[in-house]
Write a protein that holds these residues in place. Structure first.
Motif, short mmCIF file in Angstrom:
data_model
loop_
_atom_site.label_atom_id
_atom_site.label_comp_id
_atom_site.label_asym_id
_atom_site.label_seq_id
_atom_site.Cartn_x
_atom_site.Cartn_y
_atom_site.Cartn_z
N ALA A 39 0.90 -1.16 -0.09
CA ALA A 39 0.04 -0.06 -0.07
C ALA A 39 0.98 1.24 -0.04
O ALA A 39 2.08 1.18 0.52
CB ALA A 39 -0.91 -0.03 1.34
N ASN A 40 0.35 2.28 -0.64
CA ASN A 40 0.99 3.57 -0.84
C ASN A 40 0.05 4.56 -0.13
O ASN A 40 -1.10 4.24 0.01
CB ASN A 40 1.85 4.00 -2.07
CG ASN A 40 0.82 3.86 -2.97
OD1 ASN A 40 -0.47 3.81 -2.88
ND2 ASN A 40 1.12 3.79 -4.20
N GLY A 41 0.53 5.86 0.01
CA GLY A 41 -0.37 6.79 0.74
C GLY A 41 -0.69 6.43 2.19
O GLY A 41 -0.14 5.40 2.70
N GLY A 73 2.28 5.24 4.50
CA GLY A 73 2.59 4.24 3.29
C GLY A 73 3.54 4.99 2.37
O GLY A 73 2.78 5.77 1.64
N GLU A 74 4.71 4.73 2.12
CA GLU A 74 5.62 5.21 1.07
C GLU A 74 5.65 6.49 1.28
O GLU A 74 5.80 7.43 0.02
CB GLU A 74 5.27 4.74 -0.29
CG GLU A 74 5.39 3.24 -0.46
CD GLU A 74 5.30 2.64 -1.79
OE1 GLU A 74 5.39 3.53 -2.81
OE2 GLU A 74 4.97 1.64 -2.18
N SER A 75 5.55 7.39 2.25
CA SER A 75 5.64 8.53 2.46
C SER A 75 6.55 8.85 3.71
O SER A 75 6.51 8.15 4.78
CB SER A 75 4.23 9.24 2.69
OG SER A 75 4.42 10.20 3.06
N THR A 76 7.12 9.88 3.76
CA THR A 76 7.92 10.26 5.00
C THR A 76 7.10 11.19 6.01
O THR A 76 7.77 11.87 6.84
CB THR A 76 9.35 10.84 4.60
OG1 THR A 76 9.19 11.97 3.59
CG2 THR A 76 10.08 9.55 4.19
N SER A 77 5.98 11.81 5.52
CA SER A 77 5.29 12.82 5.90
C SER A 77 4.54 12.67 7.34
O SER A 77 3.34 11.75 7.25
CB SER A 77 4.35 13.48 5.25
OG SER A 77 3.47 14.58 5.65
N ALA A 115 5.51 7.32 15.85
CA ALA A 115 6.48 6.60 15.90
C ALA A 115 6.89 6.43 14.30
O ALA A 115 6.29 6.67 13.46
CB ALA A 115 6.57 5.59 16.46
N ARG A 116 8.06 5.84 14.31
CA ARG A 116 8.36 5.29 12.91
C ARG A 116 8.63 3.91 12.97
O ARG A 116 9.27 3.15 13.88
CB ARG A 116 9.80 6.12 12.45
CG ARG A 116 9.67 7.63 12.24
CD ARG A 116 10.71 7.90 10.97
NE ARG A 116 10.58 9.21 10.82
CZ ARG A 116 9.76 9.75 9.69
NH1 ARG A 116 9.17 9.04 8.97
NH2 ARG A 116 9.52 10.93 9.76
N ASP A 117 8.04 3.15 11.71
CA ASP A 117 8.13 1.71 11.65
C ASP A 117 9.78 1.15 11.76
O ASP A 117 10.45 1.89 10.86
CB ASP A 117 7.61 1.10 10.79
CG ASP A 117 7.53 -0.50 10.46
OD1 ASP A 117 6.87 -1.15 11.40
OD2 ASP A 117 8.27 -0.79 9.44
N HIS A 121 10.93 2.57 8.12
CA HIS A 121 11.16 3.94 8.73
C HIS A 121 9.89 4.89 8.39
O HIS A 121 10.02 6.09 8.31
CB HIS A 121 12.43 4.41 8.08
CG HIS A 121 13.46 3.65 8.62
ND1 HIS A 121 14.05 3.55 9.76
CD2 HIS A 121 14.33 2.68 7.87
CE1 HIS A 121 14.87 2.50 9.78
NE2 HIS A 121 15.19 2.08 8.63
N LEU A 122 8.75 4.29 7.98
CA LEU A 122 7.47 5.15 7.78
C LEU A 122 6.86 5.63 8.90
O LEU A 122 6.85 4.87 9.94
CB LEU A 122 6.60 4.25 6.82
CG LEU A 122 7.25 3.97 5.39
CD1 LEU A 122 6.13 2.85 4.77
CD2 LEU A 122 7.30 5.30 4.40
N PRO A 123 6.37 6.72 8.98
CA PRO A 123 5.75 7.27 10.26
C PRO A 123 4.10 6.61 10.47
O PRO A 123 3.73 6.17 9.68
CB PRO A 123 5.44 8.60 9.68
CG PRO A 123 5.93 9.08 8.75
CD PRO A 123 6.39 7.84 7.88
N THR A 124 4.09 6.18 11.80
CA THR A 124 2.83 5.76 12.32
C THR A 124 2.13 6.50 13.26
O THR A 124 2.97 7.11 13.98
CB THR A 124 2.80 4.22 12.55
OG1 THR A 124 3.83 4.16 13.95
CG2 THR A 124 3.52 3.43 11.53
N VAL A 125 0.99 6.54 13.20
CA VAL A 125 0.42 7.39 14.42
C VAL A 125 -0.58 6.27 15.00
O VAL A 125 -1.53 5.43 14.41
CB VAL A 125 -0.39 8.47 14.22
CG1 VAL A 125 -1.08 9.15 15.64
CG2 VAL A 125 0.51 9.56 13.69
#
Length: 136
Positions: A39-41, A73-77, A115-117, A121-125
């Motif tokens: 998944a992306n976005g 997903g696939e974003s560093t934002s 956090a970052r996975d 290293h993708l952001p998660t909330v």
């Protein structure tokens, strides 16, 4: 009384899927029970649930602590993930949810964790909520 977990999850899923503000942020069909492959976005995944007995002398009840995880997903934002998380909290605050076979006594936000996975290293909330239901 873990039989309340799936009906509450379905009610939350339906409510958030119908939230136009959240859909504008993450897109339609972006709330999942399991992480989608490739998944992306932005997307949301139902996370960990802990259920405990919350029965009274006359009613069967269940207290749940449940998580919803916003993935960028696939974003560093992390900003976009935080915006979607804030929308989820606002949407569920005071929402009238009707889990099948149960009555929602209350649903409240407990915490948010950015956090970052470790692998991607993708952001998660991770949003944690507390819900109490009674069996009908």
């Amino acid at each position: 009384m873990s039989d309340a977990i799936l009906p509450l999850r379905r009610a939350i899923h339906a409510h958030l899927s119908g939230d136009a503000g959240l859909t504008a942020l993450i897109g339609a069909g972006r709330i999942h029970d399991e992480p989608p492959r490739a998944a992306n976005g932005l997307y949301v995944v139902h996370g960990v649930v802990t259920a405990e007995d919350w029965s009274t002398g006359s009613d069967r009840g269940c207290e749940q602590k449940l998580a919803l995880v916003v993935w960028a997903g696939e974003s560093t934002s992390s900003r976009k993930a935080l915006e979607a998380a804030a929308r989820i909290v606002a949407s569920l605050e005071g929402a009238v949810l009707v889990p099948e076979g149960h009555r929602l006594v209350n649903l409240g936000w407990l915490s948010s964790k950015l956090a970052r996975d470790p692998k991607t290293h993708l952001p998660t909330v991770t949003l944690t909520f507390r819900a109490v239901t009674e069996a009908l």
